[in-house]
Design a protein around this motif. Structure first.
Motif, mmCIF file in Angstrom:
data_model
loop_
_atom_site.group_PDB
_atom_site.id
_atom_site.type_symbol
_atom_site.label_atom_id
_atom_site.label_comp_id
_atom_site.label_asym_id
_atom_site.label_seq_id
_atom_site.Cartn_x
_atom_site.Cartn_y
_atom_site.Cartn_z
ATOM 1 N N MET A 1 42.526 0.421 12.638
ATOM 2 C CA MET A 1 42.367 -0.605 11.487
ATOM 3 C C MET A 1 41.238 -1.045 11.676
ATOM 4 O O MET A 1 40.466 -1.506 12.872
ATOM 5 N N VAL A 2 40.584 -1.355 10.700
ATOM 6 C CA VAL A 2 39.186 -1.925 10.348
ATOM 7 C C VAL A 2 39.115 -3.521 10.408
ATOM 8 O O VAL A 2 39.588 -3.629 9.012
ATOM 9 N N LEU A 3 38.613 -3.991 10.869
ATOM 10 C CA LEU A 3 38.221 -6.004 10.219
ATOM 11 C C LEU A 3 36.814 -6.082 9.637
ATOM 12 O O LEU A 3 35.729 -4.791 9.702
ATOM 13 N N MET A 4 36.616 -6.016 8.556
ATOM 14 C CA MET A 4 35.361 -5.949 7.588
ATOM 15 C C MET A 4 34.645 -7.334 7.376
ATOM 16 O O MET A 4 35.453 -8.668 6.823
ATOM 17 N N GLY A 5 33.443 -8.485 8.053
ATOM 18 C CA GLY A 5 33.109 -9.222 7.664
ATOM 19 C C GLY A 5 32.060 -8.888 7.133
ATOM 20 O O GLY A 5 31.080 -8.385 6.497
ATOM 21 N N HIS A 6 32.539 -9.678 5.054
ATOM 22 C CA HIS A 6 31.145 -9.850 4.613
ATOM 23 C C HIS A 6 29.776 -10.558 4.878
ATOM 24 O O HIS A 6 29.683 -11.197 5.519
ATOM 25 N N GLY A 7 28.824 -10.197 4.309
ATOM 26 C CA GLY A 7 27.236 -10.786 4.156
ATOM 27 C C GLY A 7 27.655 -12.457 3.725
ATOM 28 O O GLY A 7 28.301 -12.799 2.255
ATOM 29 N N GLY A 8 25.866 -12.602 4.098
ATOM 30 C CA GLY A 8 26.134 -14.265 3.025
ATOM 31 C C GLY A 8 26.560 -14.543 1.591
ATOM 32 O O GLY A 8 25.716 -13.192 0.879
ATOM 33 N N THR A 9 26.829 -15.194 0.909
ATOM 34 C CA THR A 9 26.959 -15.797 -0.338
ATOM 35 C C THR A 9 27.373 -14.299 -0.132
ATOM 36 O O THR A 9 28.434 -14.627 -2.572
ATOM 37 N N GLN A 10 28.894 -13.798 -0.147
ATOM 38 C CA GLN A 10 29.612 -13.048 -1.423
ATOM 39 C C GLN A 10 30.888 -13.817 -0.340
ATOM 40 O O GLN A 10 31.092 -14.187 0.099
ATOM 41 N N HIS A 11 32.582 -12.534 -0.852
ATOM 42 C CA HIS A 11 33.826 -13.351 0.028
ATOM 43 C C HIS A 11 34.321 -11.381 -0.390
ATOM 44 O O HIS A 11 33.838 -10.957 -0.180
ATOM 45 N N LYS A 12 34.531 -12.021 0.342
ATOM 46 C CA LYS A 12 36.111 -10.719 0.681
ATOM 47 C C LYS A 12 36.138 -9.300 -0.387
ATOM 48 O O LYS A 12 37.055 -8.496 0.385
ATOM 49 N N ARG A 13 36.290 -9.411 -1.627
ATOM 50 C CA ARG A 13 36.963 -9.318 -2.585
ATOM 51 C C ARG A 13 35.382 -8.345 -3.495
ATOM 52 O O ARG A 13 35.593 -8.151 -4.237
ATOM 53 N N VAL A 14 33.907 -8.395 -2.590
ATOM 54 C CA VAL A 14 33.057 -8.096 -3.025
ATOM 55 C C VAL A 14 32.837 -6.756 -3.164
ATOM 56 O O VAL A 14 33.530 -6.354 -2.662
ATOM 57 N N ASP A 15 32.623 -6.344 -4.450
ATOM 58 C CA ASP A 15 32.410 -5.067 -4.750
ATOM 59 C C ASP A 15 31.991 -3.369 -3.315
ATOM 60 O O ASP A 15 33.172 -2.475 -3.172
ATOM 61 N N THR A 16 31.037 -3.823 -3.362
ATOM 62 C CA THR A 16 30.541 -3.269 -1.939
ATOM 63 C C THR A 16 31.170 -2.983 -0.460
ATOM 64 O O THR A 16 32.176 -1.661 -0.183
ATOM 65 N N LEU A 17 32.164 -4.533 -0.197
ATOM 66 C CA LEU A 17 33.209 -4.207 0.771
ATOM 67 C C LEU A 17 34.576 -3.456 0.172
ATOM 68 O O LEU A 17 35.392 -2.983 1.426
ATOM 69 N N LEU A 18 34.838 -3.900 -1.276
ATOM 70 C CA LEU A 18 36.281 -3.249 -1.797
ATOM 71 C C LEU A 18 35.769 -1.238 -1.681
ATOM 72 O O LEU A 18 36.657 -0.600 -1.220
#
Length: 173
Positions: A1-18
């Motif tokens: 499992m990978v836990l993914m933390g987004h960058g500042g001003t972003q959110h958990k569904r930002v395109d690059t993270l998705l």
């Protein structure tokens, strides 16, 4: 499992993270978990998110590296809030049969590193991590202590400007 933390001003569904999460799930068959950081994503208003992006762009445009003292205090407060939230998220996901079993990694750059360093320092269940695009700031003694305490395999991603072109760099610490 990978836990993914987004960058500042972003959110958990930002395109690059998705895109990264989908690739991990599709090609590696890893479960991927992301949550919105405090005051981000579903935990803020669209107006506040827009103001945060505008402030960030202004800081980048002026090449200012630091934060005003109040902004730094608010960031630290949100980081301290995020660590137990990530621990509670990991607790919850670990109870899901077939998903929460096995090794755990963490991926987070920029603000994901600001939160990831104290999280990794406090969380023995994470076995490897990718961090980066963040570094020590003057007066960040606790952050430095936490970073120095991380002993798991770690890939640190940095960025450098070479002859006017931005080039990514990565090294294992």
């Amino acid at each position: 499992m990978v836990l993914m933390g987004h960058g500042g001003t972003q959110h958990k569904r930002v395109d690059t993270l998705l895109a990264r999460a989908r690739s991990y799930a599709r090609h590696q068959r890893w479960a991927v978990v992301a949550i919105d950081a405090p005051a981000h994503g579903e935990r803020t208003t669209p107006e506040a998110a827009a103001a945060a992006r505008t402030n960030l762009q202004a800081r980048i445009g002026s090449r200012t590296q630091g934060f005003d003292p109040e902004a730094a205090r608010q960031m630290m407060k949100r980081t301290l809030q995020a660590v137990p939230e990530w621990q509670a998220t990991l607790d919850a996901v670990r109870t899901i049969p077939g998903v929460g079993e096995g090794p755990v990694g963490y991926w987070g750059v920029s603000m994901g590193t600001s939160i990831g360093v104290p999280f990794l320092a406090a969380e023995p269940r994470v076995q490897c991590a990718v961090l980066g695009l963040n570094g020590l700031r003057p007066g960040a003694d606790e952050f430095a202590r936490q970073a120095a305490s991380i002993t798991i395999p770690l890939l640190f991603v940095s960025s450098a400007t070479v002859t006017g072109k931005r080039r990514g760099r990565a090294r294992t610490l």
